[in-house]
Motif scaffolding. Sequence first.
Motif, PDB file in Angstrom:
ATOM      1  N   ALA A 207      -8.196   0.885 -14.423  1.00 35.51           N
ATOM      2  CA  ALA A 207      -7.270   0.723 -15.562  1.00 35.51           C
ATOM      3  C   ALA A 207      -6.360  -0.425 -15.772  1.00 35.51           C
ATOM      4  CB  ALA A 207      -6.418   1.866 -15.519  1.00 35.51           C
ATOM      5  N   GLY A 208      -6.843  -1.571 -14.443  1.00 32.38           N
ATOM      6  CA  GLY A 208      -6.219  -2.726 -14.811  1.00 32.38           C
ATOM      7  C   GLY A 208      -4.999  -3.019 -13.853  1.00 32.38           C
ATOM      8  N   LYS A 209      -4.604  -1.699 -13.045  1.00 24.23           N
ATOM      9  CA  LYS A 209      -3.622  -1.876 -12.191  1.00 24.23           C
ATOM     10  C   LYS A 209      -3.660  -2.835 -10.811  1.00 24.23           C
ATOM     11  CE  LYS A 209      -1.045   1.338 -14.558  1.00 24.23           C
ATOM     12  NZ  LYS A 209       0.205   0.957 -15.190  1.00 24.23           N
ATOM     13  N   GLN A 210      -2.647  -3.515 -10.348  1.00 24.26           N
ATOM     14  CA  GLN A 210      -2.741  -4.245  -9.144  1.00 24.26           C
ATOM     15  C   GLN A 210      -2.068  -3.782  -8.126  1.00 24.26           C
ATOM     16  OE1 GLN A 210      -2.936  -8.619 -10.526  1.00 24.26           O
ATOM     17  NE2 GLN A 210      -5.240  -8.235  -9.945  1.00 24.26           N
ATOM     18  N   ARG A 211      -1.112  -3.175  -8.615  1.00 18.49           N
ATOM     19  CA  ARG A 211       0.002  -2.742  -7.546  1.00 18.49           C
ATOM     20  C   ARG A 211       0.126  -1.029  -7.343  1.00 18.49           C
ATOM     21  NH1 ARG A 211       5.313  -6.505  -7.319  1.00 18.49           N
ATOM     22  NH2 ARG A 211       3.977  -8.467  -7.738  1.00 18.49           N
ATOM     23  N   PHE A 212      -0.023  -0.359  -6.408  1.00 16.07           N
ATOM     24  CA  PHE A 212      -0.175   0.980  -6.056  1.00 16.07           C
ATOM     25  C   PHE A 212       1.133   1.319  -5.251  1.00 16.07           C
ATOM     26  CE2 PHE A 212      -4.069  -1.320  -6.026  1.00 16.07           C
ATOM     27  CZ  PHE A 212      -4.473  -1.319  -7.327  1.00 16.07           C
ATOM     28  N   LEU A 213       1.443   2.578  -5.154  1.00 16.25           N
ATOM     29  CA  LEU A 213       2.516   3.116  -4.203  1.00 16.25           C
ATOM     30  C   LEU A 213       2.109   4.593  -3.829  1.00 16.25           C
ATOM     31  CD1 LEU A 213       5.440   2.864  -2.879  1.00 16.25           C
ATOM     32  CD2 LEU A 213       6.153   3.894  -4.931  1.00 16.25           C
ATOM     33  N   PHE A 214       1.706   4.720  -2.538  1.00 18.29           N
ATOM     34  CA  PHE A 214       1.599   6.215  -1.980  1.00 18.29           C
ATOM     35  C   PHE A 214       2.743   6.700  -1.365  1.00 18.29           C
ATOM     36  CE2 PHE A 214      -3.283   5.149  -0.865  1.00 18.29           C
ATOM     37  CZ  PHE A 214      -3.205   5.090  -2.601  1.00 18.29           C
ATOM     38  N   GLU A 215       3.315   7.810  -1.806  1.00 16.33           N
ATOM     39  CA  GLU A 215       4.151   8.730  -1.084  1.00 16.33           C
ATOM     40  C   GLU A 215       3.387   9.723  -0.237  1.00 16.33           C
ATOM     41  OE1 GLU A 215       6.573  10.607  -3.721  1.00 16.33           O
ATOM     42  OE2 GLU A 215       7.682   8.904  -4.433  1.00 16.33           O
ATOM     43  N   MET A 216       3.564   9.615   1.229  1.00 14.60           N
ATOM     44  CA  MET A 216       2.736  10.525   1.960  1.00 14.60           C
ATOM     45  C   MET A 216       3.679  10.781   2.982  1.00 14.60           C
ATOM     46  SD  MET A 216      -0.952   8.959   1.907  1.00 14.60           S
ATOM     47  CE  MET A 216      -1.705  10.087   3.047  1.00 14.60           C
ATOM     48  N   ALA A 217       3.851  12.033   3.258  1.00 13.65           N
ATOM     49  CA  ALA A 217       4.802  12.665   4.170  1.00 13.65           C
ATOM     50  C   ALA A 217       4.342  12.011   5.738  1.00 13.65           C
ATOM     51  CB  ALA A 217       4.922  14.047   4.359  1.00 13.65           C
ATOM     52  N   PHE A 330       3.220 -13.866  -2.196  1.00 14.85           N
ATOM     53  CA  PHE A 330       1.662 -13.938  -2.189  1.00 14.85           C
ATOM     54  C   PHE A 330       1.258 -13.202  -3.559  1.00 14.85           C
ATOM     55  CE2 PHE A 330       2.843 -13.471   2.209  1.00 14.85           C
ATOM     56  CZ  PHE A 330       2.232 -14.705   2.786  1.00 14.85           C
ATOM     57  N   ILE A 331       0.240 -13.512  -4.198  1.00 15.77           N
ATOM     58  CA  ILE A 331      -0.498 -13.207  -5.074  1.00 15.77           C
ATOM     59  C   ILE A 331      -1.708 -12.365  -4.712  1.00 15.77           C
ATOM     60  CG2 ILE A 331       0.278 -14.920  -6.776  1.00 15.77           C
ATOM     61  CD1 ILE A 331      -2.671 -16.060  -6.430  1.00 15.77           C
ATOM     62  N   GLY A 332      -2.179 -11.427  -5.841  1.00 12.99           N
ATOM     63  CA  GLY A 332      -2.974 -10.346  -5.337  1.00 12.99           C
ATOM     64  C   GLY A 332      -2.730  -8.978  -5.643  1.00 12.99           C
ATOM     65  N   TYR A 333      -3.661  -7.999  -5.147  1.00 12.05           N
ATOM     66  CA  TYR A 333      -3.527  -6.597  -5.103  1.00 12.05           C
ATOM     67  C   TYR A 333      -2.288  -6.229  -4.005  1.00 12.05           C
ATOM     68  CZ  TYR A 333      -7.598  -5.800  -7.624  1.00 12.05           C
ATOM     69  OH  TYR A 333      -8.612  -5.900  -8.724  1.00 12.05           O
ATOM     70  N   LYS A 334      -1.499  -5.193  -4.234  1.00  6.37           N
ATOM     71  CA  LYS A 334      -0.587  -4.729  -3.345  1.00  6.37           C
ATOM     72  C   LYS A 334      -0.350  -3.319  -3.471  1.00  6.37           C
ATOM     73  CE  LYS A 334       1.853  -9.268  -4.054  1.00  6.37           C
ATOM     74  NZ  LYS A 334       2.777 -10.018  -4.912  1.00  6.37           N
ATOM     75  N   LEU A 335      -0.333  -2.670  -1.973  1.00  2.29           N
ATOM     76  CA  LEU A 335      -0.080  -1.539  -1.945  1.00  2.29           C
ATOM     77  C   LEU A 335       1.107  -1.070  -1.113  1.00  2.29           C
ATOM     78  CD1 LEU A 335      -1.006   1.568  -1.828  1.00  2.29           C
ATOM     79  CD2 LEU A 335      -2.739   0.921   0.336  1.00  2.29           C
ATOM     80  N   GLY A 336       1.902  -0.106  -1.610  1.00  4.78           N
ATOM     81  CA  GLY A 336       3.264   0.252  -0.786  1.00  4.78           C
ATOM     82  C   GLY A 336       2.899   1.843  -0.034  1.00  4.78           C
TER      83      GLY A 336
END
Length: 839
Positions: A207-217, A330-336
């Motif tokens: 869908a064009g997203k480059q940033r993602f956030l995972f909430e995991m216990a 930094f530029i690029g994909y980012k995952l939290g």
Amino acid sequence: MLNSKEQQARLKINKLLENAGWRLEDTKKGIANVFFETNVKITETISSNFGQNFEKTKNGFIDFLLYDQNGFPLVVLEAKKESKNPLDGKEQARKYAESIKARFIILSNGNIHYFWDLETGDPEIIIKFPTQESIEYRKKYKPDIDQLVNEMVDENYISESQLPNFQKDPQYLHETTRKTFLEDKDLHILRPYQLAAIHTLQKAALAGKQRFLFEMATGTGKTLVSAAIIKLFLRTGNAKRILFLVDRITLENQAYKNFRTYLQTDFDSVIYKENQDDWKKAEIVVSTVQSLIHDNKYKQIFSPTDFDLLIADESHRAIGGNSRALFEYFIGYKLGLTATPKNYLKNINSDDLAKNDPRAWERRQLLDTYRTFHCKNGIATFQYDLTKAVQEDYLISPIVVDARTEITTELLSKKGYAILITDDEGNKNEQIFFQNNFERKFFSKKTNLVFVETFIENALKDPINGELGKSLIFCVSQNHASKITQILNQIATKIWPGKYNSDFAVQITSNTDNPQKNTINFANNNLQGHSIFKENYKTSRTRVCVTVAMMTTGYDCADILNIVMMRPIFSPVAFIQIKGRGTRKHSFKFENELKEKNSKAKKNFKLFDFFGNCEYFENEFIYDEILKLPFKNSSKADWQNAKINADKFETFIPDPLKTLTETFIGSEGMKIDKEYFKKVTNQIIKDENLKECYQNEEWEKAQLILNDQHVDCPELYITLEKIRYHEKLDRKITWKEVLTRVYSSTTKFKDKDCLLEEECEKFISIEKPPSNLIIEIKNFIKAYIVDPEFRKIIDQKHFSKLRVYGGFSMEEFEKLGINWMQIILDYINDYVNIAPYAN
């Protein structure tokens, strides 16, 4: 002819290029690789009035053209004057780049800059120009979103290299036997929710997203998920190099080992220490945020284009505050990744929170985290909480043990615990203490004794050998931890004489020896050796680790049976992390001499709460045990003489002057003025314990060693003020800065102007203000941090005084506007320590 504003912008751009290693003219290092006003032919398709198209060629001039090592065009740099938005030149620069077949563009007005990779998406703000080497490396990066999205990721994605022989085994066909076989082989099989997280990321990327956030216990395997995502990006060519950020040195070591285990058969190298191998040879770089942001090391080591994917573990802390400047660099994909969901604070009324309430601070951090990852609707890319993990039998819930003495009950009340204290004149005055005063201003040996006795009497036992289950105790302070450890060992000696020899409990805090090693040994069941309660059963001889803030985030010790909070906790993040140390499942296994196996599952764990923390956070758990503790001999008179005990010694023996020597110092000054820091370095660098503290980022312990063995010692009389004086600094410094200069390649301390400029760069990289406000924003930030008079004008809202204030004009104030002023003030108040800028 260039006007003065354009000239100023180009002078700044020249400096930025030189700082990034580009050569504006031929030097001994090589021929020039930057050319100015390069003529280029642009071919355009023109539509005529008769409905026909024809091509037209015209001349254009590229402001700066950057070449690669082979002399081919690499980057088009389009410059605008300072008052212009760099993005105004976007389409013009695109035409130039397409005409000469250059993939990369930099847009700049000297104050704000954008890097644009034409093959990956939109221009992104950068605060430093990338090096030639970094861009050439990125040129090899050929992203393909279709491959990323269509890559098949199943449960065997991590362990597939081990599966061929495994799948031939006939037992594989039987599901129960297969599960046992997988466990025995120690294969890392992705669980359904972990697969769901990865598949959700693939859909978001489509869908064009480059940033993602995972909430995991906590305990749901965020590192394993990270390993699968790293493999996904590297295998499909959507990343050439990945940066994995953590917020503690223990997590750095742990992540390094896990990635080596998970990915060693697929990829060549993982690096996690700057002084080991060259990071440029690695595909995965693991580092603490602290080591990179200190002294802006990330800007010295890396270019903005060096990583294609960044992953921030415990992202609410790892990139909280002005650490976001590192993340945005930094530029690029980012995952939290985070174990602390925003809705954990759903019952908190933010309007009622005091400014210094930790819940308000952490609410701000969590909201910042959502904004950073573009989760504007407050919903993470993927969520998997503790409740669901328990329901699906992946984690376990605690038995909450609420235990309160008569005194702690009053400490927890709104009225507090009142006592009469007799002053020096014999007058009795009432003094009130609250829960946050315990073991800081209010000390009670008897209360601590009751805490320990209650814990030992009610703790879960090891299901194999029957001794007290492995436990973690969290105390108020290191001094409190020391007291509790002593009481635990004294009681253990009485209950189990000859069994422990003061090994029952061990204090693990930053001021003790080998704290990191001891945490690992406790998890590996060999802290102080093995238990002697049952032969051949491997469990730690030490049953209880007593700490303050260590062993929380990311500490993996699945056989913990008791978590004890002997301290009030005001931080939601700290509370959920402490609780999470016990949620992992575990099987206690024992095999006797006859090879008979015995295995018992961990069904639950106990969460002892002596300060109503669960109630404070409106805990969702049912209180399975509520212990209202009687407190013996608890009359308030017992507390009238409560005080902090400290060893002090004062002598009145005369100490007369023995010798007196006068030495004339000439105009050249004293030699020590020129070599003082060299002598400081020579003295400190010999201290191996101090060096180890620096490498492990144990700053509190380092401070103790410095105070005890180096500061104000007769040999050199080292103090921060003396260092500041000899280095001719216009600001205060810290011991952390001193140690960094001693043990790293840093050659000097930064002056005030340099640090102020860096604070401005951090703010700009995080908040991304419009380019026409950059100058006013920088001037405001610098004036507010440095000048108390300006702070007073702004804080008291006496804005009319700006008409006579010389450092920031009313015209600048009106252009900046109230909204941006408030954003700046929030940033400074939250994240900038003004004290070091004082003279």
